[in-house]
Design a protein around this motif. Structure first.
Motif, mmCIF file in Angstrom:
data_model
loop_
_atom_site.group_PDB
_atom_site.id
_atom_site.type_symbol
_atom_site.label_atom_id
_atom_site.label_comp_id
_atom_site.label_asym_id
_atom_site.label_seq_id
_atom_site.Cartn_x
_atom_site.Cartn_y
_atom_site.Cartn_z
ATOM 1 N N GLU A 89 36.861 96.853 65.291
ATOM 2 C CA GLU A 89 37.254 95.769 64.255
ATOM 3 C C GLU A 89 37.014 94.233 64.540
ATOM 4 O O GLU A 89 36.723 93.652 63.759
ATOM 5 C CB GLU A 89 38.835 96.001 63.708
ATOM 6 N N LEU A 90 37.218 94.208 66.035
ATOM 7 C CA LEU A 90 37.093 92.940 66.570
ATOM 8 C C LEU A 90 35.898 92.577 66.667
ATOM 9 O O LEU A 90 35.227 91.589 65.974
ATOM 10 C CB LEU A 90 37.741 92.746 67.874
ATOM 11 N N LEU A 91 34.900 93.424 66.906
ATOM 12 C CA LEU A 91 33.472 92.989 66.844
ATOM 13 C C LEU A 91 32.943 92.962 65.348
ATOM 14 O O LEU A 91 32.265 91.907 65.078
ATOM 15 C CB LEU A 91 32.712 94.348 67.510
ATOM 16 N N SER A 92 33.262 93.675 64.501
ATOM 17 C CA SER A 92 33.093 93.670 63.148
ATOM 18 C C SER A 92 33.122 92.252 62.521
ATOM 19 O O SER A 92 32.381 91.460 62.040
ATOM 20 C CB SER A 92 33.533 94.791 62.266
ATOM 21 N N ALA A 93 34.508 91.860 62.811
ATOM 22 C CA ALA A 93 35.093 90.582 62.523
ATOM 23 C C ALA A 93 34.208 89.327 62.844
ATOM 24 O O ALA A 93 33.992 88.253 62.348
ATOM 25 C CB ALA A 93 36.485 90.318 62.813
ATOM 26 N N LEU A 94 33.818 89.503 64.303
ATOM 27 C CA LEU A 94 33.014 88.156 64.881
ATOM 28 C C LEU A 94 31.636 88.162 64.294
ATOM 29 O O LEU A 94 31.089 87.114 64.096
ATOM 30 C CB LEU A 94 33.141 88.584 66.320
ATOM 31 N N VAL A 95 31.154 89.427 64.140
ATOM 32 C CA VAL A 95 29.840 89.328 63.487
ATOM 33 C C VAL A 95 29.975 88.891 62.189
ATOM 34 O O VAL A 95 28.927 87.981 61.626
ATOM 35 C CB VAL A 95 29.170 90.735 63.647
ATOM 36 N N ALA A 96 30.787 89.208 61.289
ATOM 37 C CA ALA A 96 31.152 88.627 59.789
ATOM 38 C C ALA A 96 31.052 87.276 60.216
ATOM 39 O O ALA A 96 30.471 86.398 59.056
ATOM 40 C CB ALA A 96 32.057 89.293 59.222
ATOM 41 N N GLU A 97 31.938 86.692 60.732
ATOM 42 C CA GLU A 97 32.083 85.146 60.786
ATOM 43 C C GLU A 97 30.881 84.566 61.273
ATOM 44 O O GLU A 97 30.503 83.352 60.888
ATOM 45 C CB GLU A 97 33.286 84.775 61.782
ATOM 46 N N ALA A 98 30.045 85.165 62.225
ATOM 47 C CA ALA A 98 28.680 84.614 62.803
ATOM 48 C C ALA A 98 27.780 84.435 61.542
ATOM 49 O O ALA A 98 27.134 83.856 61.459
ATOM 50 C CB ALA A 98 28.213 85.261 63.917
ATOM 51 N N ASN A 99 27.735 85.544 61.023
ATOM 52 C CA ASN A 99 26.727 85.711 59.824
ATOM 53 C C ASN A 99 27.095 84.554 58.565
ATOM 54 O O ASN A 99 26.142 83.919 58.028
ATOM 55 C CB ASN A 99 26.864 87.014 58.981
ATOM 56 N N ALA A 100 28.462 84.406 58.430
ATOM 57 C CA ALA A 100 28.698 83.304 57.424
ATOM 58 C C ALA A 100 28.450 82.202 57.979
ATOM 59 O O ALA A 100 27.825 81.328 57.154
ATOM 60 C CB ALA A 100 30.560 83.512 57.245
ATOM 61 N N ARG A 101 28.690 81.825 59.258
ATOM 62 C CA ARG A 101 28.263 80.448 59.626
ATOM 63 C C ARG A 101 26.626 80.319 59.492
ATOM 64 O O ARG A 101 26.102 79.414 59.334
ATOM 65 C CB ARG A 101 28.570 80.311 61.034
ATOM 66 N N SER A 102 25.943 81.440 59.711
ATOM 67 C CA SER A 102 24.746 81.259 59.766
ATOM 68 C C SER A 102 23.945 81.133 58.327
ATOM 69 O O SER A 102 22.944 80.542 58.101
ATOM 70 C CB SER A 102 23.688 82.562 60.309
ATOM 71 N N ARG A 103 24.879 81.197 57.253
ATOM 72 C CA ARG A 103 24.236 80.964 55.845
ATOM 73 C C ARG A 103 24.702 79.723 55.258
ATOM 74 O O ARG A 103 24.401 79.332 54.255
ATOM 75 C CB ARG A 103 24.984 82.088 54.750
#
Length: 76
Positions: A59-73
């Motif tokens: 869950e931690l990894l998934s949350a960090l990836v989701a936030e990184a993806n949101a920043r990249s957009r």
């Protein structure tokens, strides 16, 4: 960092706040509440310990990836 007392997450642990459906890291304790901050930084919020649960490693990894993806957009 799992030296918790009475099941309350300790400073530095990543948790899910079910009252706000948000993920954050415990930054400290203020009275009966815990101060949480989004995993990648931002504005802190107060949360009741009864509404928190620790994140699993997945869950931690998934949350960090989701936030990184949101920043990249976001436009630069």
């Amino acid at each position: 960092m799992t030296g918790d007392v009475d099941g309350i997450p300790t400073v530095g642990e990543a948790v899910h706040d079910s009252a706000r459906d948000r993920v954050g890291r415990v930054m400290g304790h203020v009275g009966a509440y815990l101060r949480l901050r989004p995993l990648t930084g931002g504005r802190e919020w107060d949360a009741e310990p009864g509404h928190l649960r620790r994140l699993t490693p997945a869950e931690l990894l998934s949350a960090l990836v989701a936030e990184a993806n949101a920043r990249s957009r976001q436009p630069r």
